[in-house]
Design an enzyme around this catalytic site. Structure first.
Site, PDB file in Angstrom:
ATOM      1  N   LYS A  94       6.114  12.443 -13.573  1.00 21.94           N
ATOM      2  CA  LYS A  94       4.878  12.617 -12.812  1.00 21.94           C
ATOM      3  C   LYS A  94       3.836  13.369 -13.629  1.00 21.94           C
ATOM      4  O   LYS A  94       2.676  13.017 -13.644  1.00 21.94           O
ATOM      5  CB  LYS A  94       5.186  13.378 -11.513  1.00 21.94           C
ATOM      6  CG  LYS A  94       3.977  13.622 -10.639  1.00 21.94           C
ATOM      7  CD  LYS A  94       3.462  12.334 -10.052  1.00 21.94           C
ATOM      8  CE  LYS A  94       2.213  12.514  -9.229  1.00 21.94           C
ATOM      9  NZ  LYS A  94       1.477  11.241  -9.097  1.00 21.94           N
ATOM     10  N   LYS A 108      -0.003  -0.014 -12.863  1.00 23.38           N
ATOM     11  CA  LYS A 108       0.787   0.212 -11.646  1.00 23.38           C
ATOM     12  C   LYS A 108       1.975  -0.737 -11.617  1.00 23.38           C
ATOM     13  O   LYS A 108       3.099  -0.342 -11.346  1.00 23.38           O
ATOM     14  CB  LYS A 108      -0.040  -0.054 -10.372  1.00 23.38           C
ATOM     15  CG  LYS A 108      -1.032   0.963  -9.942  1.00 23.38           C
ATOM     16  CD  LYS A 108      -0.491   2.138  -9.178  1.00 23.38           C
ATOM     17  CE  LYS A 108      -0.104   3.274 -10.082  1.00 23.38           C
ATOM     18  NZ  LYS A 108      -1.105   4.030 -10.762  1.00 23.38           N
ATOM     19  N   TRP A 123      14.376  16.305 -18.312  1.00 19.14           N
ATOM     20  CA  TRP A 123      13.844  15.033 -18.820  1.00 19.14           C
ATOM     21  C   TRP A 123      14.019  15.127 -20.332  1.00 19.14           C
ATOM     22  O   TRP A 123      13.357  15.927 -20.990  1.00 19.14           O
ATOM     23  CB  TRP A 123      12.381  14.890 -18.421  1.00 19.14           C
ATOM     24  CG  TRP A 123      11.759  13.562 -18.684  1.00 19.14           C
ATOM     25  CD1 TRP A 123      11.799  12.450 -17.880  1.00 19.14           C
ATOM     26  CD2 TRP A 123      10.942  13.199 -19.816  1.00 19.14           C
ATOM     27  NE1 TRP A 123      11.070  11.443 -18.435  1.00 19.14           N
ATOM     28  CE2 TRP A 123      10.543  11.863 -19.630  1.00 19.14           C
ATOM     29  CE3 TRP A 123      10.523  13.864 -20.965  1.00 19.14           C
ATOM     30  CZ2 TRP A 123       9.736  11.182 -20.534  1.00 19.14           C
ATOM     31  CZ3 TRP A 123       9.725  13.189 -21.879  1.00 19.14           C
ATOM     32  CH2 TRP A 123       9.339  11.866 -21.654  1.00 19.14           C
ATOM     33  N   GLU A 169       4.612   0.082 -14.320  1.00 25.06           N
ATOM     34  CA  GLU A 169       5.274   1.365 -14.061  1.00 25.06           C
ATOM     35  C   GLU A 169       6.410   1.243 -13.058  1.00 25.06           C
ATOM     36  O   GLU A 169       7.475   1.794 -13.256  1.00 25.06           O
ATOM     37  CB  GLU A 169       4.267   2.364 -13.458  1.00 25.06           C
ATOM     38  CG  GLU A 169       3.419   3.112 -14.440  1.00 25.06           C
ATOM     39  CD  GLU A 169       2.476   4.094 -13.750  1.00 25.06           C
ATOM     40  OE1 GLU A 169       2.330   5.201 -14.265  1.00 25.06           O
ATOM     41  OE2 GLU A 169       1.885   3.769 -12.690  1.00 25.06           O
ATOM     42  N   CYS A 211      10.651  17.941 -16.707  1.00 26.48           N
ATOM     43  CA  CYS A 211      11.628  18.947 -16.302  1.00 26.48           C
ATOM     44  C   CYS A 211      11.097  19.813 -15.159  1.00 26.48           C
ATOM     45  O   CYS A 211       9.901  20.060 -15.058  1.00 26.48           O
ATOM     46  CB  CYS A 211      11.931  19.869 -17.470  1.00 26.48           C
ATOM     47  SG  CYS A 211      12.495  19.009 -18.932  1.00 26.48           S
ATOM     48  N   ASN A 234      11.723  24.397 -19.634  1.00 23.23           N
ATOM     49  CA  ASN A 234      10.829  23.234 -19.719  1.00 23.23           C
ATOM     50  C   ASN A 234      10.000  23.404 -20.983  1.00 23.23           C
ATOM     51  O   ASN A 234       9.526  24.507 -21.245  1.00 23.23           O
ATOM     52  CB  ASN A 234       9.850  23.188 -18.538  1.00 23.23           C
ATOM     53  CG  ASN A 234      10.537  22.915 -17.231  1.00 23.23           C
ATOM     54  OD1 ASN A 234      11.738  22.687 -17.192  1.00 23.23           O
ATOM     55  ND2 ASN A 234       9.765  22.937 -16.152  1.00 23.23           N
ATOM     56  N   GLY A 235       9.796  22.343 -21.726  1.00 17.42           N
ATOM     57  CA  GLY A 235       8.969  22.450 -22.928  1.00 17.42           C
ATOM     58  C   GLY A 235       9.785  22.150 -24.170  1.00 17.42           C
ATOM     59  O   GLY A 235      10.894  21.603 -24.092  1.00 17.42           O
ATOM     60  N   GLU A 261      -5.742  -0.592 -14.429  1.00 15.21           N
ATOM     61  CA  GLU A 261      -4.953   0.194 -13.477  1.00 15.21           C
ATOM     62  C   GLU A 261      -3.946  -0.691 -12.727  1.00 15.21           C
ATOM     63  O   GLU A 261      -2.796  -0.298 -12.513  1.00 15.21           O
ATOM     64  CB  GLU A 261      -5.898   0.921 -12.506  1.00 15.21           C
ATOM     65  CG  GLU A 261      -5.250   1.692 -11.385  1.00 15.21           C
ATOM     66  CD  GLU A 261      -4.348   2.837 -11.832  1.00 15.21           C
ATOM     67  OE1 GLU A 261      -4.317   3.164 -13.035  1.00 15.21           O
ATOM     68  OE2 GLU A 261      -3.635   3.374 -10.971  1.00 15.21           O
ATOM     69  N   ARG A 293       9.190  14.408 -10.055  1.00 13.14           N
ATOM     70  CA  ARG A 293       8.513  14.642 -11.336  1.00 13.14           C
ATOM     71  C   ARG A 293       9.098  13.800 -12.466  1.00 13.14           C
ATOM     72  O   ARG A 293       8.493  13.678 -13.519  1.00 13.14           O
ATOM     73  CB  ARG A 293       8.616  16.121 -11.720  1.00 13.14           C
ATOM     74  CG  ARG A 293       7.879  17.023 -10.756  1.00 13.14           C
ATOM     75  CD  ARG A 293       8.112  18.468 -11.123  1.00 13.14           C
ATOM     76  NE  ARG A 293       7.582  18.769 -12.434  1.00 13.14           N
ATOM     77  CZ  ARG A 293       6.371  19.246 -12.647  1.00 13.14           C
ATOM     78  NH1 ARG A 293       5.568  19.457 -11.648  1.00 13.14           N
ATOM     79  NH2 ARG A 293       5.953  19.503 -13.874  1.00 13.14           N
ATOM     80  N   HIS A 337     -10.167 -14.673 -25.659  1.00 12.99           N
ATOM     81  CA  HIS A 337     -10.038 -14.271 -27.058  1.00 12.99           C
ATOM     82  C   HIS A 337      -8.623 -13.771 -27.371  1.00 12.99           C
ATOM     83  O   HIS A 337      -8.466 -12.887 -28.202  1.00 12.99           O
ATOM     84  CB  HIS A 337     -11.059 -13.181 -27.393  1.00 12.99           C
ATOM     85  CG  HIS A 337     -12.471 -13.635 -27.226  1.00 12.99           C
ATOM     86  ND1 HIS A 337     -13.038 -14.595 -28.040  1.00 12.99           N
ATOM     87  CD2 HIS A 337     -13.416 -13.297 -26.325  1.00 12.99           C
ATOM     88  CE1 HIS A 337     -14.290 -14.805 -27.643  1.00 12.99           C
ATOM     89  NE2 HIS A 337     -14.534 -14.041 -26.608  1.00 12.99           N
TER      90      HIS A 337
HETATM   91  C1  G6P Z   1       1.877  10.462 -16.236  1.00 14.50           C
HETATM   92  C2  G6P Z   1       1.975   9.827 -14.867  1.00 14.50           C
HETATM   93  C3  G6P Z   1       0.713   9.025 -14.580  1.00 14.50           C
HETATM   94  C4  G6P Z   1      -0.516   9.907 -14.745  1.00 14.50           C
HETATM   95  C5  G6P Z   1      -0.565  10.564 -16.126  1.00 14.50           C
HETATM   96  C6  G6P Z   1      -1.651  11.612 -16.216  1.00 14.50           C
HETATM   97  O1  G6P Z   1       1.948   9.487 -17.218  1.00 14.50           O
HETATM   98  O2  G6P Z   1       3.116   9.000 -14.779  1.00 14.50           O
HETATM   99  O3  G6P Z   1       0.757   8.530 -13.252  1.00 14.50           O
HETATM  100  O4  G6P Z   1      -1.656   9.143 -14.554  1.00 14.50           O
HETATM  101  O5  G6P Z   1       0.668  11.230 -16.380  1.00 14.50           O
HETATM  102  O6  G6P Z   1      -1.361  12.638 -15.307  1.00 14.50           O
HETATM  103  P1  G6P Z   1      -2.397  13.695 -14.797  1.00 14.50           P
HETATM  104  O7  G6P Z   1      -1.590  14.647 -13.960  1.00 14.50           O
HETATM  105  O8  G6P Z   1      -2.972  14.364 -16.011  1.00 14.50           O
HETATM  106  O9  G6P Z   1      -3.429  12.987 -14.013  1.00 14.50           O
END
Ligand code: G6P
Length: 617
Positions: free
Chosen positions: A612, A494, A74, A497, A2, A100-101, A490, A27, A513
């Site tokens: 984000k 990526k 969100w 996502e 949010c 937010n929250g 990673e 975000r 395995h």
């Molecule tokens: C969310 C984002 C990721 C990020 C993670 C941790 O899941 O989509 O891209 O790595 O949060 O975020 P931070 O701001 O703590 O690095």
């Protein structure tokens, strides 16, 4: 997650709030709305969907007021509907609120308010808080001489809620005023020229001012025409500290790039230079950090490190673990922040606790930091956002200095975290067994990283062509070993996502395995095969895949020779020092997932369901 924007000034609020909402889109959100106070009425436009879906609605309202609030939601409590979007208006029409929250005891409060005649139009916890403010306002007029009834009603309501919040509230009786407050959700006040802005994120207000006050947990700000005051939930006055944002509006814009993610991938050489700037000793043999707040003598007493984070930052922890153990020979443990906060893990007394977080607002990471501090451990943070909650609560730390990262899928923040990790490994190693000359070679290698990344980026057209070929697949494996195992994780993260392709990361030798059962001509594998002692072992793993008709994309050091016909596609990266290898190896997988997502027509910067920074548990 949010987002919050608020405006009080002389301009029409709607256009400014709309601009703020657009800048908060990155975000992650599913609905948007705004409320403008005009002619003593709270006029609300809100809609499920994108901010662009709201634009028409806003035009219909012909907003002209100069006080307003806006929100991107969100969903947590209640589905994605127009009614659940914010702002919410109290059932007596007096208050509008964005939140937010999560209000944890909302059900109890809702029952109480319903019994007192308050009605609800949404399923949200936020509307409950809005009505609770209205309840206190109606019940108890002004708190005393010189106090604002509006402010005191918000304060009283917040005294009864459990949970987390960043809120901004309008009152129909108080034109030109906003009350905002925070607990575990970021909130900043922008102090502009004859105007004030509120935002959950600096990118929403930087087009109008760079002067900001970062609110702390438990603080309320009351903006009135031409002034503002900050106080705590307990009514204590707070002297505001006005900080200056160091980056500019162009840093938060795409420029000529198709997506923020593309811009941020190509910005990495510069981002790495910024992360390293001023952080090497004059003799060029070690790293120096200004804000650790741990003396060299104290650091020498540390027997182990514990790193916590979420998502991509957790992968950065895994690489850092490898580098610290490899070069400094100090044991490192890595945990998911969300697990650590509840796991009550036994910790060695001489442990130095670290968190890594780009945003500095991820709630699980914050909770892990707080838990470590409660247990009496020194807790440091690696973080990109100056003034973030994490930065303020940590005992010390290292800023990444890569400017705002807008693409949801982290790229430049990730490689910069790897750089910080490599520098910590060097710093600790030089306090122990690493010689002066090895330190100098290490520093020289780190300084070359931006150029090596530039070189790796030259493969972009080749990787784009590979992406075209591999975009139709629905499953993919990413395999790597040692410091590149986290890069396999990673790469898989990526890809899933942003392209919604199912992908898994695995240590290359573990593939046999379990994941090997998935191998067929329909499931390609992306292998990291850097030159070095285990190159041949990785080639053997590739042979096992090839024998089962699995297509292979091999990411190898320039000049490496693979058995003919083994890989379907080969991507190269330049030869580099072990501490720089994970940084350089990140480039091909970032580009591959980016181009595959573009090829599949995905909304790269705003992938579905993701946020984000995740500010709820
Ligand atoms: C969310 C984002 C990721 C990020 C993670 C941790 O899941 O989509 O891209 O790595 O949060 O975020 P931070 O701001 O703590 O690095």
């Amino acid at each position: 997650m949010c987002g919050i924007v608020g405006y009080v000034g002389k301009q029409k609020a709607a256009a400014i709030i709309l601009d703020g909402l657009k800048r908060l889109e990155y975000r992650g959100y599913d609905s948007a709305g705004m409320c403008v106070l005009q002619g003593g009425r709270l006029d609300v436009a809100k809609k499920a969907g994108r901010v662009e879906d709201l634009v028409e609605e806003i035009a219909r309202h012909r907003f002209s007021g100069t006080t307003g609030i806006g929100h991107t939601r969100w969903a947590t409590h209640g589905g994605v509907t127009d009614a659940n979007a914010h702002p919410h208006v109290s059932s007596d029409g007096r208050f509008a609120l964005i939140h937010n929250g999560v209000i944890e005891n909302y059900a109890q409060i809702k029952t109480f308010l319903a019994g007192n005649g308050y009605g609800f139009k949404s399923e949200t916890d936020s509307e409950v808080l809005c009505n609770l403010i209205a309840y206190h306002y109606a019940k108890e007029p002004a708190g005393g001489e010189g106090t604002s009834c509006f402010l005191e009603s918000v304060r009283k309501a917040l005294g009864h809620v459990e949970g987390t919040y960043g809120i901004a509230v309008l009152c129909a009786d108080s034109p030109g005023e906003i009350v905002a407050a925070r607990k575990a959700s970021p909130l900043l006040l922008g102090v502009g020229d004859g105007e004030y802005l509120l935002a959950s994120d600096a990118s929403a207000l930087i087009s109008r001012t760079k002067n900001v006050v970062y609110l702390k947990d438990g603080e309320l700000v009351h903006v009135t025409p031409g002034a503002f005051s900050i106080s705590t939930l307990d009514q204590a006055d707070v002297s505001p500290v006005v900080d200056r944002i160091t980056w500019s509006i162009t840093d938060a814009e795409k420029g000529a790039h198709a997506h923020f993610m593309e811009k941020e991938i190509f910005e990495q050489p510069l981002a790495l230079e910024n992360t390293m700037r001023g952080r090497f000793s004059e003799d060029g043999s070690t790293a120096v950090f200004g804000g650790l707040n741990v003396t060299a003598a104290e650091l020498r007493q540390i027997d182990r490190f514990l790193f916590c984070a979420c998502g991509t930052a957790w992968h950065a922890c895994l690489v850092t673990e490898h580098l610290i153990e490899r070069f400094a020979r100090v044991p490192v443990e890595v945990d998911y922040a969300s697990e650590f906060r509840y796991r009550n893990t036994p910790l060695h007394p001489n442990t130095l606790f670290w968190v890594i977080s780009q945003s500095g607002e991820t709630i699980d990471t914050l909770a892990a930091l707080r838990e470590a501090k409660r247990k009496g451990y020194r807790a440091l943070a690696i973080n990109n956002v100056v003034g973030s909650t994490l930065a303020r609560e940590a005992d010390g730390g290292i800023y990444q200095h890569v400017g705002p990262e807008i693409g949801v899928a982290s790229t430049k923040a990730f490689t910069s975290q790897l750089m910080v990790g490599a520098m910590i490994a060097l710093y600790v190693a030089r306090m122990r067994d690493m010689s002066f000359s090895d330190g100098v070679s290490y520093v020289t290698a780190l300084k070359r990283a931006p150029d090596l990344v530039r070189k790796a980026l030259e493969q972009a057209p080749h990787i784009k062509a590979i992406a075209k070929r591999f975009a139709p697949y629905n499953d993919m494996l990413f395999l790597g070993r040692l410091s590149l195992f986290p890069l396999a994780l990673e790469g898989a993260l990526k890809l899933k996502e942003i392209s919604y392709i199912h992908a898994e990361g695995y240590p290359a030798a573990e593939m046999k395995h379990g994941p090997i059962a998935l191998i067929s001509e329909k499931c390609p594998s992306v292998f990291f095969a850097p030159s070095g002692e285990i190159f041949n072992k990785i080639v053997s793993s590739m042979q096992e895949i090839k024998a089962r008709q699995g297509p292979i994309i091999a990411i190898v050091t320039e000049g490496s020779e693979l058995p003919p016909g083994l890989a379907d596609e080969v991507i190269t990266f330049p030869e580099c020092h072990e501490a720089v290898l994970p940084i350089v190896a990140a480039i091909p997988v970032q580009l591959l997932s980016y181009y595959i997502a573009v090829e599949r027509g995905c909304d790269v910067d705003k992938p579905r369901n993701l946020a984000k920074s995740v500010t709820v548990e």
